[in-house]
Write a protein that holds these residues in place. Structure first.
Motif, short mmCIF file in Angstrom:
data_model
loop_
_atom_site.label_atom_id
_atom_site.label_comp_id
_atom_site.label_asym_id
_atom_site.label_seq_id
_atom_site.Cartn_x
_atom_site.Cartn_y
_atom_site.Cartn_z
N UNK A 129 -3.80 -6.05 48.56
CA UNK A 129 -2.46 -5.57 48.90
C UNK A 129 -1.61 -6.71 49.44
N UNK A 130 -2.22 -7.54 50.30
CA UNK A 130 -1.50 -8.68 50.86
C UNK A 130 -1.12 -9.73 49.83
N UNK A 131 -1.91 -9.82 48.74
CA UNK A 131 -1.66 -10.84 47.73
C UNK A 131 -0.93 -10.29 46.50
N UNK A 132 -0.49 -9.03 46.59
CA UNK A 132 0.08 -8.38 45.42
C UNK A 132 1.26 -9.15 44.84
N UNK A 133 2.18 -9.58 45.70
CA UNK A 133 3.37 -10.29 45.20
C UNK A 133 3.00 -11.60 44.52
N UNK A 134 2.09 -12.35 45.15
CA UNK A 134 1.67 -13.63 44.58
C UNK A 134 0.97 -13.41 43.25
N UNK A 135 0.05 -12.44 43.21
CA UNK A 135 -0.71 -12.20 41.99
C UNK A 135 0.20 -11.72 40.86
N UNK A 151 3.32 -12.46 40.40
CA UNK A 151 4.06 -13.60 39.87
C UNK A 151 3.20 -14.40 38.90
N UNK A 152 1.94 -14.56 39.24
CA UNK A 152 1.01 -15.27 38.35
C UNK A 152 0.78 -14.51 37.06
N UNK A 153 0.68 -13.18 37.17
CA UNK A 153 0.47 -12.35 35.98
C UNK A 153 1.67 -12.45 35.04
N UNK A 154 2.87 -12.44 35.60
CA UNK A 154 4.07 -12.56 34.77
C UNK A 154 4.09 -13.91 34.07
N UNK A 155 3.76 -14.97 34.80
CA UNK A 155 3.73 -16.31 34.20
C UNK A 155 2.69 -16.37 33.08
N UNK A 156 1.54 -15.74 33.33
CA UNK A 156 0.48 -15.72 32.32
C UNK A 156 0.95 -14.96 31.07
N UNK A 157 1.60 -13.81 31.28
CA UNK A 157 2.05 -13.02 30.13
C UNK A 157 3.11 -13.77 29.33
N UNK A 158 4.04 -14.43 30.01
CA UNK A 158 5.09 -15.17 29.30
C UNK A 158 4.48 -16.30 28.46
N UNK A 159 3.43 -16.94 29.02
CA UNK A 159 2.75 -17.99 28.25
C UNK A 159 2.06 -17.39 27.03
#
Length: 242
Positions: free
Chosen positions: A162-168, A170-178
């Motif tokens: 839950x604490x890392x949700x925002x960070x994760x 953002x990484x997921x979005x970057x991964x999907x765009x790639x």
């Protein structure tokens, strides 16, 4: 220039993060370390009891066969094996451990074992029966405490997620765009290949140096609803991450 040198200089994939500071490790959270210490105590107690059972079985055998060389060697090997006596941790209970009668009994047995004198004359049949009963008790205590440790691990893991949700995210979005860019590039190559074939030519990937990525076959194209890239994109959109 050797083209391989470019890729040799690329950074290696990062190793699993161990935490920027010791406080980030689960073992340093008292909510985990207290029940985990008690679990370790029960595991150590079981090791000691197993050794005691082996010793008692050898001694029982030697009563009737005092010159048996294999039994004598076995006794010597067991005597040379050091197993530190298990001791209850300072904060033995934690959360609800003290409320469990099996765990309370196991802890009390540890306390009693540390002060009980060894008898001069041993009834090995009775001793083995007692040791096996103790083993059964500590096995049950270990299993119950292990369940508690894993419950706490799950709770703390959810708290961390839950604490890392925002960070994760953002990484997921970057991964999907790639991945999306990769799928589009693959679609462009397939379109170019299709043009050549439609014009009557034979596609020559050996000449054009067009590699085939297995990942592209799995990822598919965003235009296909059966593709991996479409499915993940829809999942992220439904979750309002994209």
């Amino acid at each position: 220039m050797d083209p391989r040198s470019k890729y040799a200089a690329e950074p290696k994939p990062p190793e699993p993060a161990k935490g920027k500071s010791p406080s980030e490790r689960i073992e340093n959270d008292v909510r985990f370390s207290v029940p985990a210490a008690l679990l370790a105590t029960f595991i150590d107690a079981l090791k000691g009891i197993e050794r005691e059972i082996s010793q008692a079985e050898v001694e029982k055998f030697l009563v009737n066969a005092p010159t048996d060389k294999r039994a004598i060697a076995r006794r010597a090997a067991l005597d040379a094996t050091h197993v530190a006596p298990a001791k209850p941790p300072k904060r033995a209970g934690g959360d609800t451990a003290d409320q469990d009668p099996i765990i309370r009994e196991a802890l009390q047995l540890l306390q009693d074992s540390s002060t009980r004198p060894k008898p001069r004359h041993v009834d090995y049949v009775a001793l083995l029966r007692e040791l096996k009963d103790r083993r059964d008790l500590f096995r049950e205590a270990r299993d119950r405490q292990n369940a508690r440790v894993e419950t706490v691990r799950g709770q703390l893991s959810e708290e961390r997620a839950i604490g890392k949700k925002a960070k994760r995210r953002a990484l997921v979005v970057a991964q999907f765009k790639a991945a999306e860019a990769f799928a589009k590039a693959t679609a462009a190559i397939e379109g170019d290949r299709a043009e050549d074939i439609a014009a009557g030519f034979i596609d020559r990937p050996d000449v054009t140096l067009t590699p085939t990525y297995r990942a592209a076959l799995i990822l598919g194209f965003a235009s296909s609803q059966d593709s991996e890239i479409y499915r993940i994109g829809r999942m992220l959109a439904d979750a309002k991450i994209l």
